[in-house]
Design a protein around this motif. Structure first.
Motif, mmCIF file in Angstrom:
data_model
loop_
_atom_site.group_PDB
_atom_site.id
_atom_site.type_symbol
_atom_site.label_atom_id
_atom_site.label_comp_id
_atom_site.label_asym_id
_atom_site.label_seq_id
_atom_site.Cartn_x
_atom_site.Cartn_y
_atom_site.Cartn_z
ATOM 1 N N LYS A 3 7.841 16.603 -21.944
ATOM 2 C CA LYS A 3 7.298 17.253 -23.402
ATOM 3 C C LYS A 3 8.292 18.472 -23.434
ATOM 4 C CE LYS A 3 3.703 19.971 -25.188
ATOM 5 N NZ LYS A 3 2.311 20.501 -24.782
ATOM 6 N N HIS A 4 8.995 18.403 -24.652
ATOM 7 C CA HIS A 4 9.862 19.382 -25.067
ATOM 8 C C HIS A 4 9.144 20.509 -25.796
ATOM 9 C CE1 HIS A 4 12.762 16.578 -23.439
ATOM 10 N NE2 HIS A 4 13.610 17.568 -23.350
ATOM 11 N N GLU A 5 9.598 21.899 -25.455
ATOM 12 C CA GLU A 5 8.940 22.920 -26.314
ATOM 13 C C GLU A 5 10.276 23.840 -27.062
ATOM 14 O OE1 GLU A 5 6.278 25.366 -24.358
ATOM 15 O OE2 GLU A 5 5.137 23.658 -23.503
ATOM 16 N N ILE A 6 10.379 24.305 -28.158
ATOM 17 C CA ILE A 6 11.330 25.199 -28.657
ATOM 18 C C ILE A 6 10.704 26.494 -29.062
ATOM 19 C CG2 ILE A 6 12.563 25.455 -30.565
ATOM 20 C CD1 ILE A 6 13.467 22.999 -28.989
ATOM 21 N N HIS A 7 11.316 27.384 -28.296
ATOM 22 C CA HIS A 7 10.739 28.928 -28.591
ATOM 23 C C HIS A 7 11.903 29.791 -29.172
ATOM 24 C CE1 HIS A 7 6.873 28.641 -26.163
ATOM 25 N NE2 HIS A 7 7.915 27.667 -25.426
ATOM 26 N N LEU A 30 12.219 33.357 -19.366
ATOM 27 C CA LEU A 30 12.457 32.191 -18.792
ATOM 28 C C LEU A 30 12.225 32.160 -17.229
ATOM 29 C CD1 LEU A 30 16.230 31.564 -19.964
ATOM 30 C CD2 LEU A 30 14.080 30.312 -20.503
ATOM 31 N N ASN A 31 12.069 33.208 -16.494
ATOM 32 C CA ASN A 31 11.589 33.386 -15.155
ATOM 33 C C ASN A 31 10.129 32.937 -15.029
ATOM 34 O OD1 ASN A 31 13.828 34.118 -14.045
ATOM 35 N ND2 ASN A 31 13.504 36.235 -14.096
ATOM 36 N N LYS A 32 9.304 33.418 -16.203
ATOM 37 C CA LYS A 32 7.788 33.069 -16.195
ATOM 38 C C LYS A 32 7.616 31.494 -16.286
ATOM 39 C CE LYS A 32 3.647 33.841 -19.255
ATOM 40 N NZ LYS A 32 3.284 34.303 -20.511
ATOM 41 N N LYS A 33 8.378 31.018 -17.246
ATOM 42 C CA LYS A 33 8.116 29.594 -17.483
ATOM 43 C C LYS A 33 8.687 28.726 -16.477
ATOM 44 C CE LYS A 33 6.574 29.643 -21.720
ATOM 45 N NZ LYS A 33 4.971 28.885 -21.697
ATOM 46 N N VAL A 34 9.731 29.190 -15.648
ATOM 47 C CA VAL A 34 10.216 28.201 -14.702
ATOM 48 C C VAL A 34 9.223 28.546 -13.543
ATOM 49 C CG1 VAL A 34 11.920 28.154 -12.638
ATOM 50 C CG2 VAL A 34 12.698 28.554 -14.949
ATOM 51 N N ASN A 35 8.636 29.517 -13.326
ATOM 52 C CA ASN A 35 7.470 29.688 -12.404
ATOM 53 C C ASN A 35 6.458 28.860 -12.722
ATOM 54 O OD1 ASN A 35 8.738 31.381 -10.651
ATOM 55 N ND2 ASN A 35 8.301 33.342 -11.685
ATOM 56 N N GLU A 36 6.122 28.630 -14.014
ATOM 57 C CA GLU A 36 5.010 27.628 -14.474
ATOM 58 C C GLU A 36 5.562 26.082 -14.251
ATOM 59 O OE1 GLU A 36 4.201 29.061 -18.234
ATOM 60 O OE2 GLU A 36 3.247 30.811 -17.592
ATOM 61 N N GLY A 37 6.456 25.884 -14.047
ATOM 62 C CA GLY A 37 6.793 24.539 -13.629
ATOM 63 C C GLY A 37 7.774 23.931 -14.805
ATOM 64 N N VAL A 41 16.227 23.524 -20.676
ATOM 65 C CA VAL A 41 16.921 22.829 -21.409
ATOM 66 C C VAL A 41 18.282 23.287 -21.812
ATOM 67 C CG1 VAL A 41 17.385 20.616 -23.050
ATOM 68 C CG2 VAL A 41 15.215 21.163 -21.878
ATOM 69 N N SER A 42 18.155 24.283 -22.758
ATOM 70 C CA SER A 42 19.178 24.969 -23.432
ATOM 71 C C SER A 42 18.631 26.524 -23.931
ATOM 72 C CB SER A 42 19.790 24.460 -24.510
ATOM 73 O OG SER A 42 18.939 24.259 -25.660
ATOM 74 N N ARG A 51 22.119 41.794 -38.466
ATOM 75 C CA ARG A 51 20.983 42.843 -38.252
ATOM 76 C C ARG A 51 19.791 42.316 -37.169
ATOM 77 N NH1 ARG A 51 18.606 43.191 -43.893
ATOM 78 N NH2 ARG A 51 18.891 41.039 -43.669
ATOM 79 N N GLU A 52 19.989 40.994 -37.024
ATOM 80 C CA GLU A 52 18.823 40.355 -35.996
ATOM 81 C C GLU A 52 19.691 39.424 -35.183
ATOM 82 O OE1 GLU A 52 14.497 38.645 -36.337
ATOM 83 O OE2 GLU A 52 15.682 38.810 -38.307
ATOM 84 N N LEU A 53 19.301 39.638 -33.769
ATOM 85 C CA LEU A 53 19.886 38.515 -32.735
ATOM 86 C C LEU A 53 18.877 37.688 -32.481
ATOM 87 C CD1 LEU A 53 21.892 37.640 -31.275
ATOM 88 C CD2 LEU A 53 21.410 39.405 -29.309
ATOM 89 N N ILE A 54 19.033 36.446 -32.539
ATOM 90 C CA ILE A 54 17.734 35.450 -32.252
ATOM 91 C C ILE A 54 18.247 34.426 -31.256
ATOM 92 C CG2 ILE A 54 16.505 33.567 -33.193
ATOM 93 C CD1 ILE A 54 17.231 34.921 -36.230
ATOM 94 N N ALA A 55 17.425 34.285 -30.152
ATOM 95 C CA ALA A 55 17.478 33.374 -29.112
ATOM 96 C C ALA A 55 16.555 32.130 -29.267
ATOM 97 C CB ALA A 55 16.973 34.039 -27.902
ATOM 98 N N PHE A 56 17.279 30.976 -29.132
ATOM 99 C CA PHE A 56 16.464 29.870 -29.413
ATOM 100 C C PHE A 56 16.829 29.087 -27.989
ATOM 101 C CE2 PHE A 56 18.880 30.588 -33.511
ATOM 102 C CZ PHE A 56 17.882 30.259 -34.297
ATOM 103 N N ILE A 57 15.419 28.976 -27.584
ATOM 104 C CA ILE A 57 15.345 28.403 -26.017
ATOM 105 C C ILE A 57 14.672 27.019 -25.966
ATOM 106 C CG2 ILE A 57 14.226 29.022 -24.069
ATOM 107 C CD1 ILE A 57 14.046 31.989 -25.049
ATOM 108 N N THR A 58 15.023 26.109 -25.355
ATOM 109 C CA THR A 58 14.501 24.726 -25.268
ATOM 110 C C THR A 58 13.870 24.741 -23.750
ATOM 111 O OG1 THR A 58 15.746 23.742 -27.194
ATOM 112 C CG2 THR A 58 14.529 22.339 -25.857
ATOM 113 N N ILE A 59 12.846 24.270 -23.683
ATOM 114 C CA ILE A 59 12.491 23.777 -22.133
ATOM 115 C C ILE A 59 11.291 22.484 -22.355
ATOM 116 C CG2 ILE A 59 12.267 26.613 -21.574
ATOM 117 C CD1 ILE A 59 9.184 26.266 -22.149
#
Length: 61
Positions: A3-7, A30-37, A41-42, A51-59
């Protein structure tokens, strides 16, 4: 099947501190999510109108 999630995390601030602040926030998330198992992914960063910096995270689990 995995199951993939995008944040997305974003930071609006002065240009010099924006990257450092968001990097720390992403690292803590990411540390919190890795500890949750979850498996990371990226992670990618993008500026929105300089004006704004955005992080796209796939787990996935």
């Amino acid at each position: 099947m995995k199951k993939h999630e995008i944040h997305t995390l974003s930071k609006k601030a002065g240009f010099s501190s924006m990257k450092e602040d968001l990097t720390q926030e992403v690292e803590q998330f990411l540390n919190k999510k890795v500890n949750e198992g979850y498996e990371v992914v990226s992670v990618s960063f993008a500026y929105y109108e300089a004006r704004e910096l955005i992080a796209f995270i796939t787990i996935c689990r």
